[in-house]
Scaffold this motif. Sequence first.
Motif, PDB file in Angstrom:
ATOM      1  N   GLU A  61       3.452  -6.264   5.138  1.00 20.45           N
ATOM      2  CA  GLU A  61       2.167  -6.423   5.814  1.00 20.45           C
ATOM      3  C   GLU A  61       2.074  -7.808   6.458  1.00 20.45           C
ATOM      4  OE1 GLU A  61      -1.261  -5.569   3.389  1.00 20.45           O
ATOM      5  OE2 GLU A  61      -2.412  -6.999   4.574  1.00 20.45           O
ATOM      6  N   PHE A  62       2.509  -8.802   5.717  1.00 24.32           N
ATOM      7  CA  PHE A  62       2.363 -10.161   6.221  1.00 24.32           C
ATOM      8  C   PHE A  62       3.257 -10.396   7.435  1.00 24.32           C
ATOM      9  CE2 PHE A  62       3.427 -14.737   6.041  1.00 24.32           C
ATOM     10  CZ  PHE A  62       2.165 -15.196   6.383  1.00 24.32           C
ATOM     11  N   LEU A 100       3.415  -6.217   0.386  1.00 20.85           N
ATOM     12  CA  LEU A 100       2.681  -7.398   0.845  1.00 20.85           C
ATOM     13  C   LEU A 100       3.469  -8.141   1.909  1.00 20.85           C
ATOM     14  CD1 LEU A 100       1.233  -8.671  -2.511  1.00 20.85           C
ATOM     15  CD2 LEU A 100       0.033  -7.598  -0.638  1.00 20.85           C
ATOM     16  N   LYS A 146       3.246  -6.005  -9.973  1.00 22.71           N
ATOM     17  CA  LYS A 146       2.335  -5.788  -8.841  1.00 22.71           C
ATOM     18  C   LYS A 146       1.396  -6.977  -8.707  1.00 22.71           C
ATOM     19  CE  LYS A 146       2.931  -1.132  -8.071  1.00 22.71           C
ATOM     20  NZ  LYS A 146       2.456  -0.068  -7.229  1.00 22.71           N
ATOM     21  N   TYR A 147       1.003  -7.219  -7.484  1.00 25.21           N
ATOM     22  CA  TYR A 147       0.052  -8.274  -7.204  1.00 25.21           C
ATOM     23  C   TYR A 147      -1.196  -7.608  -6.640  1.00 25.21           C
ATOM     24  CZ  TYR A 147       4.316 -10.968  -7.495  1.00 25.21           C
ATOM     25  OH  TYR A 147       5.495 -11.496  -7.918  1.00 25.21           O
ATOM     26  N   GLY A 148      -2.221  -7.584  -7.428  1.00 27.45           N
ATOM     27  CA  GLY A 148      -3.440  -6.927  -6.971  1.00 27.45           C
ATOM     28  C   GLY A 148      -3.216  -5.466  -6.646  1.00 27.45           C
ATOM     29  N   GLY A 149      -2.261  -4.855  -7.294  1.00 30.25           N
ATOM     30  CA  GLY A 149      -2.013  -3.435  -7.063  1.00 30.25           C
ATOM     31  C   GLY A 149      -0.975  -3.166  -6.002  1.00 30.25           C
ATOM     32  N   TYR A 150      -0.433  -4.227  -5.376  1.00 30.60           N
ATOM     33  CA  TYR A 150       0.560  -4.029  -4.315  1.00 30.60           C
ATOM     34  C   TYR A 150       1.887  -4.630  -4.762  1.00 30.60           C
ATOM     35  CZ  TYR A 150      -3.552  -3.173  -1.491  1.00 30.60           C
ATOM     36  OH  TYR A 150      -4.725  -2.684  -1.001  1.00 30.60           O
ATOM     37  N   MET A 209      -4.653 -17.181   4.778  1.00 30.65           N
ATOM     38  CA  MET A 209      -5.340 -16.325   3.828  1.00 30.65           C
ATOM     39  C   MET A 209      -5.219 -16.910   2.427  1.00 30.65           C
ATOM     40  SD  MET A 209      -5.217 -12.296   4.002  1.00 30.65           S
ATOM     41  CE  MET A 209      -6.035 -12.296   5.579  1.00 30.65           C
ATOM     42  N   GLU A 210      -3.972 -17.193   1.990  1.00 33.95           N
ATOM     43  CA  GLU A 210      -3.845 -17.851   0.694  1.00 33.95           C
ATOM     44  C   GLU A 210      -4.254 -19.312   0.862  1.00 33.95           C
ATOM     45  OE1 GLU A 210      -0.316 -15.023   1.079  1.00 33.95           O
ATOM     46  OE2 GLU A 210      -1.548 -16.287   2.375  1.00 33.95           O
ATOM     47  N   SER A 211      -4.987 -19.802  -0.126  1.00 30.87           N
ATOM     48  CA  SER A 211      -5.484 -21.150   0.054  1.00 30.87           C
ATOM     49  C   SER A 211      -4.948 -22.110  -0.996  1.00 30.87           C
ATOM     50  CB  SER A 211      -7.010 -21.143   0.015  1.00 30.87           C
ATOM     51  OG  SER A 211      -7.430 -20.521  -1.166  1.00 30.87           O
ATOM     52  N   SER A 236       1.686  -8.937  10.317  1.00 29.88           N
ATOM     53  CA  SER A 236       0.481  -9.649  10.739  1.00 29.88           C
ATOM     54  C   SER A 236       0.856 -10.848  11.605  1.00 29.88           C
ATOM     55  CB  SER A 236      -0.297 -10.140   9.527  1.00 29.88           C
ATOM     56  OG  SER A 236      -0.626  -9.069   8.696  1.00 29.88           O
TER      57      SER A 236
END
Lengths: 364, 129
Positions: free
Chosen positions: B39-40, B36, B27-31, B1-3, B43
């Motif tokens: 979640e990762f 994060l 926060k990173y993008g609101g999270y 996902m991260e590039s 995943s």
Amino acid sequence: MEKDLDGRFERLEKAIGQMIDTLAKNNPSSKVAEELLAAERELTEGLKLLETHQNNNARIQELRQETSLLDTQIKDIASSLWNMRKELKAIPTTPKYPTSTKHQFTTSELLAYARRISRNTLPLPGVTNGVDMTPTQPPTQPTEPEDSFRLQSQPTQTQTPTTSFNLSFNGTVGTPGPMSAPTPNTTTNDTQPTTQQPPPSQQQQQHPTKATAEAKLPQHLKPAVNPLHDAAFHPWPTEDKIRMGGLAAIQRLVDRGVDPRGHDPEEEERRQREEEQARREAEERARQEREEAERRMREERERMARERERARQMEAAAGGGGGGGIERRESRGGEGAGAGAAGHKPKQFTFLGADDDDDDDEDD
Amino acid sequence: MESGPMSVDSSALDPPAVPEDGANEPKYGGYSRFELELEFVQSLANPQYLNYLASRKFLTNPAFVAYLDYLQYWTRPPYLKYLTFPTATLKMLELLQQEKFRQDIISPDLAMALFSEGMKTAVEWHREG
């Protein structure tokens, strides 16, 4: 020691020789005999001493042996200790996460966690992921409520709607243990009225007919019979979930060229809302100011018109016209009565008054 | 996902704070980092996602491997209790520490096998119960 003994032997020998001499000369002397006795006694003592000496020597040897033995033993122990220490040091230990502190938790916490994860660890009843669950059915079926029910409903098995309803009722509400087992059962029972299986075959052998009934049900009807027909249970987050998550949101931000660090969409939205609000307020204020200014201008104009009118009237009064110094309304009435074009013209400056006058004229 | 390019420094050394006392963190993008990373790490339980990561050469990146090592804090309390897919997540995290597995998961066959096995086990494990 040996020298000492040698001396004693010599003394004895000498004493013996003297004794023999005196005996040979046939002149025995008691003095010589005593000397011989003393020498003999001394030798005996010496021999005894030698004996203890020898014993001690033996003991010393023994002890030496023992010490050397113990020495080797202690060396062995030391070297094995050293080896052990080396081995211990060579054992790889986990460098991080010392388990010294035990994490305390309560039963309610554990139960709460179990409840939270249960929807991700246990599939919904009837969701089989395509795995054939039938072999487990025979052992789970003879549970009490279902069994007794089957006995009752056996004669009226052809009226499957009620039985299937009851079975599905049992299946969904019953014990949570064999959750997945009863539901295939219900689906197969549901299929029976649609496929119209001959009743005798059902009664003599249930499981094979079930299988055929399910096989004969048209594919497009299966979802109607079981809402979870094609549902799959994933023990991990599915791709959809991953795509809906925060990481994907950040990726979208990055794609848009926004640095996600410190960027908060909610905060951003709030700020935008506030800006919008401020802009709208500013507009409102500007509008009000404009209206105020217009109003003031209008008032000013009216005032000026009034003053001019008054000045004119005063002029007219000074000039000898009728109705000088009276109210404007009255003066207007006077106009209507026939003040003439001189009185009417300036009125046109204020439209309303002019219109009114026109209306009045028309009415008249 | 991260590039973007990654560096070893980019992975923090200490696990993020648990939500209770991490109110004011960046926060990173609101999270938050906690959200994060939770979640990762979950995943990662999805074999297809792992296959995707492998195909994008993430699993051979030393920085990413170091990050996977760092993510092991999820196997311990107080973080453990936040995993909602504990079984698959913990197993995959364990497997991902092995270089062999990181190399092998690029094979779609292995990903598919893991997928079908996981789906099968998910309904079979409670069969006796």
